[in-house]
Write a protein that holds these residues in place. Structure first.
Motif, PDB file in Angstrom:
ATOM      1  N   VAL A 154       0.791  -1.228   0.000  1.00  0.00           N
ATOM      2  CA  VAL A 154       0.000   0.000   0.000  1.00  0.00           C
ATOM      3  C   VAL A 154       0.826   1.282   0.000  1.00  0.00           C
ATOM      4  O   VAL A 154       0.292   2.359  -0.316  1.00  0.00           O
ATOM      5  N   ARG A 155       2.118   1.215   0.350  1.00  0.00           N
ATOM      6  CA  ARG A 155       2.879   2.453   0.442  1.00  0.00           C
ATOM      7  C   ARG A 155       4.374   2.165   0.452  1.00  0.00           C
ATOM      8  O   ARG A 155       4.813   1.094   0.869  1.00  0.00           O
ATOM      9  N   ASP A 156       5.142   3.159  -0.012  1.00  0.00           N
ATOM     10  CA  ASP A 156       6.593   3.138   0.096  1.00  0.00           C
ATOM     11  C   ASP A 156       7.034   4.255   1.033  1.00  0.00           C
ATOM     12  O   ASP A 156       6.401   5.321   1.094  1.00  0.00           O
ATOM     13  N   TRP A 157       8.145   4.011   1.721  1.00  0.00           N
ATOM     14  CA  TRP A 157       8.673   4.980   2.684  1.00  0.00           C
ATOM     15  C   TRP A 157      10.166   5.159   2.444  1.00  0.00           C
ATOM     16  O   TRP A 157      10.912   4.181   2.353  1.00  0.00           O
ATOM     17  N   TRP A 158      10.581   6.399   2.340  1.00  0.00           N
ATOM     18  CA  TRP A 158      12.005   6.695   2.196  1.00  0.00           C
ATOM     19  C   TRP A 158      12.627   6.840   3.581  1.00  0.00           C
ATOM     20  O   TRP A 158      12.189   7.672   4.392  1.00  0.00           O
ATOM     21  N   GLN A 159      13.626   6.028   3.843  1.00  0.00           N
ATOM     22  CA  GLN A 159      14.366   6.107   5.102  1.00  0.00           C
ATOM     23  C   GLN A 159      15.566   7.024   4.864  1.00  0.00           C
ATOM     24  O   GLN A 159      16.512   6.662   4.164  1.00  0.00           O
ATOM     25  N   ARG A 267      30.511   2.619  16.640  1.00  0.00           N
ATOM     26  CA  ARG A 267      29.814   3.678  15.930  1.00  0.00           C
ATOM     27  C   ARG A 267      29.192   4.626  16.949  1.00  0.00           C
ATOM     28  O   ARG A 267      28.659   4.177  17.966  1.00  0.00           O
ATOM     29  N   PRO A 268      29.218   5.929  16.677  1.00  0.00           N
ATOM     30  CA  PRO A 268      28.545   6.859  17.596  1.00  0.00           C
ATOM     31  C   PRO A 268      27.040   6.710  17.504  1.00  0.00           C
ATOM     32  O   PRO A 268      26.504   6.239  16.500  1.00  0.00           O
ATOM     33  N   ASP A 269      26.358   7.115  18.572  1.00  0.00           N
ATOM     34  CA  ASP A 269      24.902   7.102  18.555  1.00  0.00           C
ATOM     35  C   ASP A 269      24.386   8.106  17.522  1.00  0.00           C
ATOM     36  O   ASP A 269      25.106   9.007  17.084  1.00  0.00           O
ATOM     37  N   SER A 270      23.122   7.951  17.156  1.00  0.00           N
ATOM     38  CA  SER A 270      22.454   8.911  16.289  1.00  0.00           C
ATOM     39  C   SER A 270      21.091   9.224  16.888  1.00  0.00           C
ATOM     40  O   SER A 270      20.649   8.589  17.850  1.00  0.00           O
ATOM     41  N   SER A 271      20.418  10.212  16.348  1.00  0.00           N
ATOM     42  CA  SER A 271      19.054  10.547  16.748  1.00  0.00           C
ATOM     43  C   SER A 271      18.106  10.133  15.631  1.00  0.00           C
ATOM     44  O   SER A 271      18.480  10.126  14.461  1.00  0.00           O
ATOM     45  N   TYR A 272      16.880   9.792  16.015  1.00  0.00           N
ATOM     46  CA  TYR A 272      15.889   9.397  15.016  1.00  0.00           C
ATOM     47  C   TYR A 272      14.580  10.125  15.306  1.00  0.00           C
ATOM     48  O   TYR A 272      14.074  10.095  16.433  1.00  0.00           O
ATOM     49  N   VAL A 273      14.046  10.797  14.300  1.00  0.00           N
ATOM     50  CA  VAL A 273      12.802  11.545  14.436  1.00  0.00           C
ATOM     51  C   VAL A 273      11.631  10.577  14.285  1.00  0.00           C
ATOM     52  O   VAL A 273      11.314  10.125  13.180  1.00  0.00           O
ATOM     53  N   GLU A 274      11.002  10.249  15.407  1.00  0.00           N
ATOM     54  CA  GLU A 274       9.836   9.371  15.364  1.00  0.00           C
ATOM     55  C   GLU A 274       8.623  10.100  14.785  1.00  0.00           C
ATOM     56  O   GLU A 274       7.866   9.542  13.988  1.00  0.00           O
ATOM     57  N   TYR A 275       8.420  11.334  15.211  1.00  0.00           N
ATOM     58  CA  TYR A 275       7.285  12.131  14.754  1.00  0.00           C
ATOM     59  C   TYR A 275       7.702  13.580  14.584  1.00  0.00           C
ATOM     60  O   TYR A 275       8.429  14.127  15.428  1.00  0.00           O
ATOM     61  N   ILE A 276       7.238  14.204  13.529  1.00  0.00           N
ATOM     62  CA  ILE A 276       7.281  15.654  13.395  1.00  0.00           C
ATOM     63  C   ILE A 276       5.997  16.073  12.705  1.00  0.00           C
ATOM     64  O   ILE A 276       5.611  15.499  11.683  1.00  0.00           O
ATOM     65  N   GLY A 308      18.181  10.612  11.664  1.00  0.00           N
ATOM     66  CA  GLY A 308      17.402   9.853  10.697  1.00  0.00           C
ATOM     67  C   GLY A 308      15.922  10.151  10.819  1.00  0.00           C
ATOM     68  O   GLY A 308      15.445  10.632  11.851  1.00  0.00           O
ATOM     69  N   LEU A 309      15.186   9.851   9.769  1.00  0.00           N
ATOM     70  CA  LEU A 309      13.731  10.002   9.775  1.00  0.00           C
ATOM     71  C   LEU A 309      13.142   9.200   8.621  1.00  0.00           C
ATOM     72  O   LEU A 309      13.855   8.710   7.744  1.00  0.00           O
ATOM     73  N   GLU A 310      11.824   9.071   8.641  1.00  0.00           N
ATOM     74  CA  GLU A 310      11.093   8.360   7.589  1.00  0.00           C
ATOM     75  C   GLU A 310      10.107   9.316   6.962  1.00  0.00           C
ATOM     76  O   GLU A 310       9.461  10.114   7.651  1.00  0.00           O
ATOM     77  N   THR A 330      18.030   9.873   1.012  1.00  0.00           N
ATOM     78  CA  THR A 330      17.432   8.554   1.183  1.00  0.00           C
ATOM     79  C   THR A 330      18.511   7.493   1.201  1.00  0.00           C
ATOM     80  O   THR A 330      19.321   7.400   0.276  1.00  0.00           O
ATOM     81  N   ARG A 331      18.499   6.688   2.253  1.00  0.00           N
ATOM     82  CA  ARG A 331      19.477   5.604   2.378  1.00  0.00           C
ATOM     83  C   ARG A 331      18.920   4.283   1.857  1.00  0.00           C
ATOM     84  O   ARG A 331      19.637   3.493   1.270  1.00  0.00           O
ATOM     85  N   TYR A 332      17.635   4.053   2.096  1.00  0.00           N
ATOM     86  CA  TYR A 332      16.979   2.855   1.566  1.00  0.00           C
ATOM     87  C   TYR A 332      15.473   3.078   1.633  1.00  0.00           C
ATOM     88  O   TYR A 332      14.994   4.075   2.206  1.00  0.00           O
ATOM     89  N   THR A 333      14.712   2.169   1.039  1.00  0.00           N
ATOM     90  CA  THR A 333      13.254   2.297   0.966  1.00  0.00           C
ATOM     91  C   THR A 333      12.600   1.063   1.574  1.00  0.00           C
ATOM     92  O   THR A 333      13.033  -0.064   1.347  1.00  0.00           O
ATOM     93  N   THR A 334      11.554   1.310   2.359  1.00  0.00           N
ATOM     94  CA  THR A 334      10.758   0.220   2.905  1.00  0.00           C
ATOM     95  C   THR A 334       9.348   0.297   2.362  1.00  0.00           C
ATOM     96  O   THR A 334       8.932   1.307   1.786  1.00  0.00           O
ATOM     97  N   GLN A 335       8.595  -0.770   2.567  1.00  0.00           N
ATOM     98  CA  GLN A 335       7.221  -0.855   2.072  1.00  0.00           C
ATOM     99  C   GLN A 335       6.274  -1.210   3.210  1.00  0.00           C
ATOM    100  O   GLN A 335       6.633  -1.963   4.118  1.00  0.00           O
TER     101      GLN A 335
END
Length: 351
Positions: A154-159, A267-276, A308-310, A330-335
């Motif tokens: 139903v959808r593609d998401w750019w990571q 590897r150092p930690d990173s932050s990830y945007v769950e919601y904006i 990172g974010l989606e 975009t690093r990769y795409t999920t569905q």
């Protein structure tokens, strides 16, 4: 989908059971093999897997692990009762298995996911829910299994990810006039945030995503509880934006533990945007950009490697244009793959 009226059939020589802490390391290795094959590099870590099995929110997850007669983990079924009306389904089958061995395991796994989804329905006193599963865009075998199990793509998401420079990104331009960005308030600076701010974040996000794909209402209690379950959750990663004094935008991020990379170095930690999200009444005021600048500066201050974010590949707000302009790539795409599940005997039809 099941093989017969008795339910999904486990291939001979295999055993299935709910996993415990002693299974975490084997499950991490399974996930990392799958990620390397389907995406190109591994990312799973013990902290995240252990949190799902034995962490604060483990009671919202229903799992089964499948081992062969030699004791090797060959599959993992993970059903997350995310909120009313939605069950997240994760099925991982050992990518090293040939199709003739993997296909029966996949049929069993998706059949068990259906049964576990029905258990969630009974617990909630509901008749119907959405099974929400997914696949990497470059994983045709997983996509084939999902199709065979009755799911629809139903959808593609750019990571997307943006590298962070600890020096250059520390100082970010300020927001436009009338826009204020601040972290959610905590009375003692370290404990639980003020409920007023948490509710403001939840309300803004609910309004922001009302016109987005597959949007559904999530109660305040479900929203806060689910985010607290995340092993990377931090209260000081919640930002609230106001425009002319009124709540207008919100950003919730988590910490991604760096761990050890494929080359064996830390590897150092990173932050990830769950919601904006930005309330429709405040769009066009630079609120989203100001929130993103806040999380970039925060990541730089913590000397993290990236943010990172989606993003929805078909976003109605074309958010990807803003992210691209600010350095995300975009690093990769999920569905996303969905199917509707109903309890046997109900009027709704699964499909």
């Amino acid at each position: 989908m099941t093989d017969d009226a008795a339910g999904p059939v486990l291939p001979p020589g295999h055993t299935a059971y709910p996993p415990g802490p002693e299974d975490v390391d084997d499950l991490v290795r399974l996930l990392r093999r799958h990620e390397r094959e389907a995406r190109g590099w591994p990312g799973a870590d013990s902290q995240a897997v252990e949190a799902e099995i034995a962490g604060r929110g483990a009671d919202t997850h229903l799992h089964e692990v499948v081992r062969d007669d030699g004791g090797t983990v060959r599959a993992w079924i993970n059903c997350h009762d995310r909120a009313a009306g939605r069950v997240l389904v994760g099925v991982t089958v050992d990518p090293d298995l040939p199709d003739e061995a993997a296909d029966p395991l996949a049929r069993f796994a998706y059949g068990r996911a259906e049964e576990l989804g029905q258990l969630v329905l009974r617990r909630r006193g509901m008749q119907e829910t959405q099974l929400d599963s997914g696949a990497f865009a470059d994983d045709p075998r997983q996509q084939r299994w999902l199709t065979e199990a009755g799911y629809e793509h139903v959808r593609d998401w750019w990571q997307m990810t943006r590298p962070v420079d600890p020096e250059a990104d520390l100082d970010q331009p300020g927001p436009r006039e009338g826009v204020e960005i601040r972290r959610v308030r905590r009375d003692d600076g370290v404990g639980m945030p003020q409920e007023e701010d948490l509710r403001a974040v939840h309300l803004v996000l609910e309004h922001s995503f009302a016109d987005h794909f597959n949007s559904y209402r999530e109660t305040f209690e479900e929203f806060v509880s689910r985010l607290r379950e995340d092993p990377g959750h931090r209260w000081d990663h919640w930002w609230l934006a106001t425009v002319d004094g009124q709540p207008a935008g919100a950003l919730v991020a988590t910490t991604v533990v760096g761990g050890v990379g494929p080359e064996g170095t830390a590897r150092p930690d990173s932050s990830y945007v769950e919601y904006i999200g930005v309330h429709r009444r405040a769009r066009g005021r630079g609120v989203a950009k100001a929130l993103l600048r806040a999380v970039i500066a925060d990541a730089a201050a913590r000397r993290r490697s990236a943010v990172g974010l989606e993003v929805d590949a078909d976003s109605p707000t074309r958010a990807d244009g803003l992210y691209l302009s600010m350095g995300w790539r975009t690093r990769y795409t999920t569905q996303s793959w969905h199917r509707t599940l109903s309890l046997p005997g109900s009027e709704a039809v699964a499909g």
